[in-house]
Design a protein around this motif. Sequence first.
Motif, PDB file in Angstrom:
ATOM      1  N   PHE A  16       0.863  -1.058  -0.020  1.00  0.00           N
ATOM      2  CA  PHE A  16      -0.047  -0.126  -0.074  1.00  0.00           C
ATOM      3  C   PHE A  16       0.901   1.118   0.052  1.00  0.00           C
ATOM      4  CE2 PHE A  16      -3.107   2.909   1.363  1.00  0.00           C
ATOM      5  CZ  PHE A  16      -4.286   2.513   0.752  1.00  0.00           C
ATOM      6  N   ARG A  20       1.789   4.098  -3.324  1.00  0.00           N
ATOM      7  CA  ARG A  20       1.584   5.380  -3.273  1.00  0.00           C
ATOM      8  C   ARG A  20       2.953   6.468  -2.821  1.00  0.00           C
ATOM      9  NH1 ARG A  20      -1.797   2.206  -2.357  1.00  0.00           N
ATOM     10  NH2 ARG A  20      -4.149   2.637  -2.793  1.00  0.00           N
ATOM     11  N   VAL A  72      -8.284  -0.654  14.010  1.00  0.00           N
ATOM     12  CA  VAL A  72      -7.505  -0.951  12.675  1.00  0.00           C
ATOM     13  C   VAL A  72      -6.434  -0.215  12.323  1.00  0.00           C
ATOM     14  CG1 VAL A  72      -7.959  -1.499  10.422  1.00  0.00           C
ATOM     15  CG2 VAL A  72      -9.577  -2.567  11.877  1.00  0.00           C
TER      16      VAL A  72
ATOM     17  N   LEU B  89     -12.077  -7.883  14.600  1.00  0.00           N
ATOM     18  CA  LEU B  89     -10.807  -7.110  14.013  1.00  0.00           C
ATOM     19  C   LEU B  89     -10.519  -7.677  12.766  1.00  0.00           C
ATOM     20  CD1 LEU B  89      -9.266  -4.742  15.329  1.00  0.00           C
ATOM     21  CD2 LEU B  89      -7.710  -6.510  16.412  1.00  0.00           C
ATOM     22  N   ASP B  90     -10.530  -8.842  12.387  1.00  0.00           N
ATOM     23  CA  ASP B  90     -10.289  -9.492  10.960  1.00  0.00           C
ATOM     24  C   ASP B  90     -11.255  -8.771   9.976  1.00  0.00           C
ATOM     25  OD1 ASP B  90      -8.587 -11.927  10.595  1.00  0.00           O
ATOM     26  OD2 ASP B  90     -10.008 -11.759   9.125  1.00  0.00           O
ATOM     27  N   ALA B  92     -12.870  -6.199  10.414  1.00  0.00           N
ATOM     28  CA  ALA B  92     -12.768  -4.707  10.296  1.00  0.00           C
ATOM     29  C   ALA B  92     -11.497  -4.266   9.576  1.00  0.00           C
ATOM     30  CB  ALA B  92     -12.681  -3.963  11.487  1.00  0.00           C
ATOM     31  N   PHE B  93     -10.408  -5.225   9.565  1.00  0.00           N
ATOM     32  CA  PHE B  93      -9.310  -4.851   8.826  1.00  0.00           C
ATOM     33  C   PHE B  93      -9.505  -4.867   7.422  1.00  0.00           C
ATOM     34  CE2 PHE B  93      -5.466  -6.255   6.346  1.00  0.00           C
ATOM     35  CZ  PHE B  93      -4.485  -5.490   6.568  1.00  0.00           C
ATOM     36  N   TRP B  94     -10.187  -5.730   6.865  1.00  0.00           N
ATOM     37  CA  TRP B  94     -10.584  -5.882   5.499  1.00  0.00           C
ATOM     38  C   TRP B  94     -11.446  -5.017   4.970  1.00  0.00           C
ATOM     39  CZ3 TRP B  94      -6.844  -8.327   3.238  1.00  0.00           C
ATOM     40  CH2 TRP B  94      -6.249  -9.540   3.678  1.00  0.00           C
ATOM     41  N   LYS B  96     -11.837  -1.813   6.555  1.00  0.00           N
ATOM     42  CA  LYS B  96     -10.794  -0.609   6.134  1.00  0.00           C
ATOM     43  C   LYS B  96      -9.752  -0.732   5.067  1.00  0.00           C
ATOM     44  CE  LYS B  96      -9.385   3.137   8.578  1.00  0.00           C
ATOM     45  NZ  LYS B  96     -10.282   4.015   9.238  1.00  0.00           N
ATOM     46  N   PHE B  97      -9.471  -1.838   4.582  1.00  0.00           N
ATOM     47  CA  PHE B  97      -8.443  -2.087   3.720  1.00  0.00           C
ATOM     48  C   PHE B  97      -8.998  -1.529   2.278  1.00  0.00           C
ATOM     49  CE2 PHE B  97      -5.469  -3.849   0.816  1.00  0.00           C
ATOM     50  CZ  PHE B  97      -4.139  -3.535   1.242  1.00  0.00           C
ATOM     51  N   GLU B  99     -11.742   0.147   1.868  1.00  0.00           N
ATOM     52  CA  GLU B  99     -12.097   1.832   1.960  1.00  0.00           C
ATOM     53  C   GLU B  99     -10.770   2.844   1.919  1.00  0.00           C
ATOM     54  OE1 GLU B  99     -13.672   2.887   5.956  1.00  0.00           O
ATOM     55  OE2 GLU B  99     -12.627   4.957   5.775  1.00  0.00           O
ATOM     56  N   ASN B 100      -9.747   2.118   2.356  1.00  0.00           N
ATOM     57  CA  ASN B 100      -8.286   3.119   2.108  1.00  0.00           C
ATOM     58  C   ASN B 100      -8.053   2.983   0.525  1.00  0.00           C
ATOM     59  OD1 ASN B 100      -8.339   3.949   4.649  1.00  0.00           O
ATOM     60  ND2 ASN B 100      -6.839   2.515   5.280  1.00  0.00           N
ATOM     61  N   ALA B 101      -8.124   1.747   0.000  1.00  0.00           N
ATOM     62  CA  ALA B 101      -7.834   1.555  -1.346  1.00  0.00           C
ATOM     63  C   ALA B 101      -8.562   2.551  -2.090  1.00  0.00           C
ATOM     64  CB  ALA B 101      -7.983   0.291  -1.843  1.00  0.00           C
ATOM     65  N   TYR B 104      -7.575   6.728  -1.105  1.00  0.00           N
ATOM     66  CA  TYR B 104      -6.476   7.077  -1.662  1.00  0.00           C
ATOM     67  C   TYR B 104      -5.671   6.213  -2.794  1.00  0.00           C
ATOM     68  CZ  TYR B 104      -6.421   8.348   3.320  1.00  0.00           C
ATOM     69  OH  TYR B 104      -6.916   8.593   4.754  1.00  0.00           O
ATOM     70  N   PRO B 105      -6.534   6.664  -3.840  1.00  0.00           N
ATOM     71  CA  PRO B 105      -6.319   5.856  -5.255  1.00  0.00           C
ATOM     72  C   PRO B 105      -4.622   6.378  -5.453  1.00  0.00           C
ATOM     73  CG  PRO B 105      -8.128   7.315  -5.543  1.00  0.00           C
ATOM     74  CD  PRO B 105      -7.554   7.758  -4.236  1.00  0.00           C
ATOM     75  N   ALA B 106      -3.807   5.180  -5.759  1.00  0.00           N
ATOM     76  CA  ALA B 106      -2.585   5.314  -6.002  1.00  0.00           C
ATOM     77  C   ALA B 106      -1.977   6.435  -6.944  1.00  0.00           C
ATOM     78  CB  ALA B 106      -1.946   3.979  -6.475  1.00  0.00           C
TER      79      ALA B 106
END
Lengths: 118, 118, 118, 118
Positions: A16, A20, A72, B89-90, B92-94, B96-97, B99-101, B104-106
């Motif tokens: 990730f 970026r 997270v 948590l497992d 939630a991690f995915w 969030k992952f 969502e972040n992708a 924040y598009p590379a």
Amino acid sequence: MAELDLGEIREFLRGFAADRDWDQFHTPKNLAMALAGEAGELLEIFQWLTPEESSAIAGDPVRARALADELVDILQYVVRLADVAGVDLDAAFWAKFEENARRYPADEVRGSAEKRSG
Amino acid sequence: MAELDLGEIREFLRGFAADRDWDQFHTPKNLAMALAGEAGELLEIFQWLTPEESSAIAGDPVRARALADELVDILQYVVRLADVAGVDLDAAFWAKFEENARRYPADEVRGSAEKRSG
Amino acid sequence: MAELDLGEIREFLRGFAADRDWDQFHTPKNLAMALAGEAGELLEIFQWLTPEESSAIAGDPVRARALADELVDILQYVVRLADVAGVDLDAAFWAKFEENARRYPADEVRGSAEKRSG
Amino acid sequence: MAELDLGEIREFLRGFAADRDWDQFHTPKNLAMALAGEAGELLEIFQWLTPEESSAIAGDPVRARALADELVDILQYVVRLADVAGVDLDAAFWAKFEENARRYPADEVRGSAEKRSG
């Protein structure tokens, strides 16, 4: 079935950041600040709640979601900071676990929060 | 070989708290405070270091050990707090992952710390 | 002309909380969390900045305003927490000042960040 | 009699840092970290206490002294950080005070912690 392991998280975060070009911002110092900033947001969820309200958070979908998000974020910064600083989190976990077992013998500290501190 | 996974950490911490009758202290509110307290100790390691010194921490055994200790403490509180608050948590991690992708598009945020905030 | 003193701040905050019936939320524990939450927001202002960028913050009106806001929030929580917990901040300041003068003799610690810690 | 005012604290801290050649370490970024590190120590005082125990802290001399120490440390970093970053804390206090009076009208938020957040 195995849950997410520390190595998988580390690999995802490496990719990730690399995609970026964020490695330049990810000094240990900056990541420590970012982690602590997220810990501050975690506090904001709970600051005006009674202990009982905090224990019932699973019944409050908005707060429960905010909590999951913050946890997270913090987990990601823990793993990322360990990675860029060269810390073997897996080995450190076991070392700490043994240290804590010695430091807080179950028979001596049972039910005492005092012994927990320090 | 698989590294420590979130489920294993959770089980160890459950046993550790149960053996010591510490569940009574482990409300989500108290655990959030304890986590943020450890984040404060993490800051103290880095507060007077330059970015360059912070990046070279692996070469400083005393600080590197202190860092490993703090990261494990924080990791433990993340997992323990998720457990007592009913956060998966497992999952939630995915969530969030992904969502972040999206967030924040590379191609759009490459090399920009500005886009990282918010 | 004298600037704002600690007693004035305390009186303003007492009135503000009393008018809103907020004393019930203002336990020392909750106020400590609120203060640390604001400290987390303070970190977020600086986390991705270089030391040089942080020193030039006065030239960045948006960040400078955010910084002023956070510092006032923290100042208010310091004074309010001291008040509800029965701490005489004025006396504590002088006690600490003398302790620090003894602990960090100018001749011995000049230019050293090491001595600053602990 | 007037208590300690913000200008006096600022002057004392300027002299203290100058005598020790610490200005080089006192970037806004570093001071923000140091402040948040002290906020973490503040949390540690209260983390395992019930709300009631936290309200009775004045009756516990060891904890009351630790609290006074931490509050002074934080106060000093607030004033020092404002100084090096060019923030007029006195003006910012009044601006914030008026903003809060508008944002939390006594008649609307009385007895509500919900309205306090955000």
